[in-house]
Enzyme design. Sequence first.
Site, PDB file in Angstrom:
ATOM      1  N   ASN A   9       0.880  -1.172   0.000  1.00 47.85           N
ATOM      2  CA  ASN A   9       0.000   0.000   0.000  1.00 47.85           C
ATOM      3  C   ASN A   9       0.918   1.223   0.000  1.00 47.85           C
ATOM      4  O   ASN A   9       1.485   1.568   1.025  1.00 47.85           O
ATOM      5  CB  ASN A   9      -0.892  -0.011   1.255  1.00 47.85           C
ATOM      6  CG  ASN A   9      -1.694   1.274   1.393  1.00 47.85           C
ATOM      7  OD1 ASN A   9      -1.833   2.034   0.438  1.00 47.85           O
ATOM      8  ND2 ASN A   9      -2.235   1.506   2.581  1.00 47.85           N
ATOM      9  N   TRP A  10       1.035   1.835  -1.166  1.00 48.09           N
ATOM     10  CA  TRP A  10       1.949   2.970  -1.283  1.00 48.09           C
ATOM     11  C   TRP A  10       1.406   4.220  -0.583  1.00 48.09           C
ATOM     12  O   TRP A  10       2.136   5.193  -0.400  1.00 48.09           O
ATOM     13  CB  TRP A  10       2.199   3.307  -2.752  1.00 48.09           C
ATOM     14  CG  TRP A  10       3.036   2.307  -3.504  1.00 48.09           C
ATOM     15  CD1 TRP A  10       3.572   1.137  -3.025  1.00 48.09           C
ATOM     16  CD2 TRP A  10       3.453   2.408  -4.879  1.00 48.09           C
ATOM     17  NE1 TRP A  10       4.278   0.505  -4.019  1.00 48.09           N
ATOM     18  CE2 TRP A  10       4.222   1.263  -5.166  1.00 48.09           C
ATOM     19  CE3 TRP A  10       3.243   3.350  -5.889  1.00 48.09           C
ATOM     20  CZ2 TRP A  10       4.782   1.039  -6.426  1.00 48.09           C
ATOM     21  CZ3 TRP A  10       3.788   3.128  -7.142  1.00 48.09           C
ATOM     22  CH2 TRP A  10       4.558   1.982  -7.403  1.00 48.09           C
ATOM     23  N   LYS A  11       0.137   4.227  -0.266  1.00 46.82           N
ATOM     24  CA  LYS A  11      -0.511   5.420   0.304  1.00 46.82           C
ATOM     25  C   LYS A  11      -0.265   6.615  -0.623  1.00 46.82           C
ATOM     26  O   LYS A  11      -0.188   6.433  -1.841  1.00 46.82           O
ATOM     27  CB  LYS A  11      -0.011   5.690   1.726  1.00 46.82           C
ATOM     28  CG  LYS A  11      -0.029   4.436   2.594  1.00 46.82           C
ATOM     29  CD  LYS A  11       0.153   4.738   4.049  1.00 46.82           C
ATOM     30  CE  LYS A  11       0.334   3.440   4.806  1.00 46.82           C
ATOM     31  NZ  LYS A  11       0.070   3.549   6.218  1.00 46.82           N
ATOM     32  N   HIS A  94      -9.505   1.339   4.571  1.00 44.84           N
ATOM     33  CA  HIS A  94      -8.239   1.466   5.316  1.00 44.84           C
ATOM     34  C   HIS A  94      -8.479   2.371   6.521  1.00 44.84           C
ATOM     35  O   HIS A  94      -9.262   3.328   6.449  1.00 44.84           O
ATOM     36  CB  HIS A  94      -7.157   2.045   4.407  1.00 44.84           C
ATOM     37  CG  HIS A  94      -5.793   1.954   5.008  1.00 44.84           C
ATOM     38  ND1 HIS A  94      -5.343   2.870   5.939  1.00 44.84           N
ATOM     39  CD2 HIS A  94      -4.795   1.048   4.852  1.00 44.84           C
ATOM     40  CE1 HIS A  94      -4.116   2.524   6.313  1.00 44.84           C
ATOM     41  NE2 HIS A  94      -3.760   1.433   5.670  1.00 44.84           N
ATOM     42  N   GLU A  96      -6.844   4.702   7.707  1.00 47.97           N
ATOM     43  CA  GLU A  96      -6.600   6.135   7.448  1.00 47.97           C
ATOM     44  C   GLU A  96      -7.817   6.767   6.778  1.00 47.97           C
ATOM     45  O   GLU A  96      -8.126   7.938   7.021  1.00 47.97           O
ATOM     46  CB  GLU A  96      -5.334   6.306   6.593  1.00 47.97           C
ATOM     47  CG  GLU A  96      -4.079   6.044   7.418  1.00 47.97           C
ATOM     48  CD  GLU A  96      -2.900   5.517   6.629  1.00 47.97           C
ATOM     49  OE1 GLU A  96      -2.881   5.633   5.386  1.00 47.97           O
ATOM     50  OE2 GLU A  96      -1.968   4.972   7.262  1.00 47.97           O
ATOM     51  N   GLU A 164      -5.811  -5.161  10.359  1.00 49.77           N
ATOM     52  CA  GLU A 164      -4.789  -4.157  10.661  1.00 49.77           C
ATOM     53  C   GLU A 164      -5.116  -3.476  11.980  1.00 49.77           C
ATOM     54  O   GLU A 164      -5.929  -2.538  12.016  1.00 49.77           O
ATOM     55  CB  GLU A 164      -4.760  -3.102   9.545  1.00 49.77           C
ATOM     56  CG  GLU A 164      -4.450  -3.676   8.185  1.00 49.77           C
ATOM     57  CD  GLU A 164      -3.782  -2.652   7.282  1.00 49.77           C
ATOM     58  OE1 GLU A 164      -2.693  -2.946   6.785  1.00 49.77           O
ATOM     59  OE2 GLU A 164      -4.325  -1.552   7.089  1.00 49.77           O
ATOM     60  N   GLY A 170       2.099   1.944  10.725  1.00 50.01           N
ATOM     61  CA  GLY A 170       3.048   3.040  10.577  1.00 50.01           C
ATOM     62  C   GLY A 170       3.715   3.459  11.878  1.00 50.01           C
ATOM     63  O   GLY A 170       4.366   4.493  11.943  1.00 50.01           O
ATOM     64  N   SER A 210       3.111  -2.469  10.321  1.00 49.17           N
ATOM     65  CA  SER A 210       4.563  -2.500  10.532  1.00 49.17           C
ATOM     66  C   SER A 210       5.180  -3.865  10.228  1.00 49.17           C
ATOM     67  O   SER A 210       6.130  -4.287  10.892  1.00 49.17           O
ATOM     68  CB  SER A 210       4.913  -2.035  11.949  1.00 49.17           C
ATOM     69  OG  SER A 210       4.449  -0.712  12.153  1.00 49.17           O
ATOM     70  N   GLY A 231       2.661  -1.223   4.275  1.00 50.48           N
ATOM     71  CA  GLY A 231       2.749   0.210   3.990  1.00 50.48           C
ATOM     72  C   GLY A 231       4.186   0.627   3.764  1.00 50.48           C
ATOM     73  O   GLY A 231       4.748   0.477   2.678  1.00 50.48           O
ATOM     74  N   GLY A 232       4.824   1.141   4.824  1.00 48.98           N
ATOM     75  CA  GLY A 232       6.173   1.704   4.740  1.00 48.98           C
ATOM     76  C   GLY A 232       7.168   0.835   3.976  1.00 48.98           C
ATOM     77  O   GLY A 232       7.894   1.324   3.096  1.00 48.98           O
TER      78      GLY A 232
HETATM   79  C1  PEP Z   1      -0.894  -0.037   5.869  1.00 45.69           C
HETATM   80  O1  PEP Z   1      -0.822   1.081   5.405  1.00 45.69           O
HETATM   81  O2  PEP Z   1      -1.840  -0.759   5.576  1.00 45.69           O
HETATM   82  C2  PEP Z   1       0.184  -0.494   6.761  1.00 45.69           C
HETATM   83  C3  PEP Z   1       0.084  -1.673   7.317  1.00 45.69           C
HETATM   84  O3  PEP Z   1       1.235   0.379   6.961  1.00 45.69           O
HETATM   85  P1  PEP Z   1       2.643   0.037   7.688  1.00 45.69           P
HETATM   86  O4  PEP Z   1       3.124  -1.260   7.078  1.00 45.69           O
HETATM   87  O5  PEP Z   1       3.513   1.190   7.363  1.00 45.69           O
HETATM   88  O6  PEP Z   1       2.354  -0.119   9.135  1.00 45.69           O
END
Ligand code: PEP
Length: 248
Positions: A9-11, A94, A96, A164, A170, A210, A231-232
Amino acid sequence: MRKPIIAGNWKMNNTANEGVALINALKPLVAYADCDVAVCVPAIDIPAAAEALKGSNIALGAQNVHFAEKGAFTGEISANMLKEYGVKYVIIGHSERRQYFGETDETVNKRTLAALNAGLIPIVCIGESLEERETGKTEAVLDKQITEGMKGIDDISKIVIAYEPVWAIGTGKTATSEQANETIGYIRKKLAEVFCPNCAAKVRIQYGGSMNAGNCKDLMAMEEIDGGLIGGASLKPNDFAAIVNYNK
Ligand code: PEP
């Protein structure tokens, strides 16, 4: 047997050119993956990403979809618009989007049904906040996200679920593999109750929060965990590839 799926997930990261460079670096690194691989890119990157992904084993995903077929919804994107570019997956709900853009279980449900109708595979995100976990509300929160957000889905095995925990996204704080496994096991039990045991057994449920090159092996070794939403770490080709190749 559920085939694991690792999705990035590049966001709101990567311009189209930056995204193409990332994809080109990633392609050879994940070419022999045993799992399904996808990158969910910002909407405006989709045409360039679709072109760059041609002939690879990486599927294209989006980060949201509107529930109407078309019409007066300024700024929104329909499922058919995504389909035309070969988008296969779409992240829905999501945390966010729930936190910053007013997403509710009701709108998650409408988007999910519209995506399924158009032949997209929704990756529906659910999970509890830290306060909800600490006050013993995790199961009640997940129950509501399942019964309301997934209402009316004919065949639940057609969606992917991303568990999640909001407190792990994040933040660098990962749920332990045991915690993630136990909660995903609970989600599957609830799906069996609300839908049917057979379909629940087929649903792929990812862990997200994470997940990285260092912890992916432990998480992926757990019986209930069928992949990751990343994500990251999906922004760095080597890190993302290490997760995709968790079993090598
Ligand atoms: C996400 O954005 O779905 C996510 C899990 O982010 P991260 O891996 O950065 O925690």
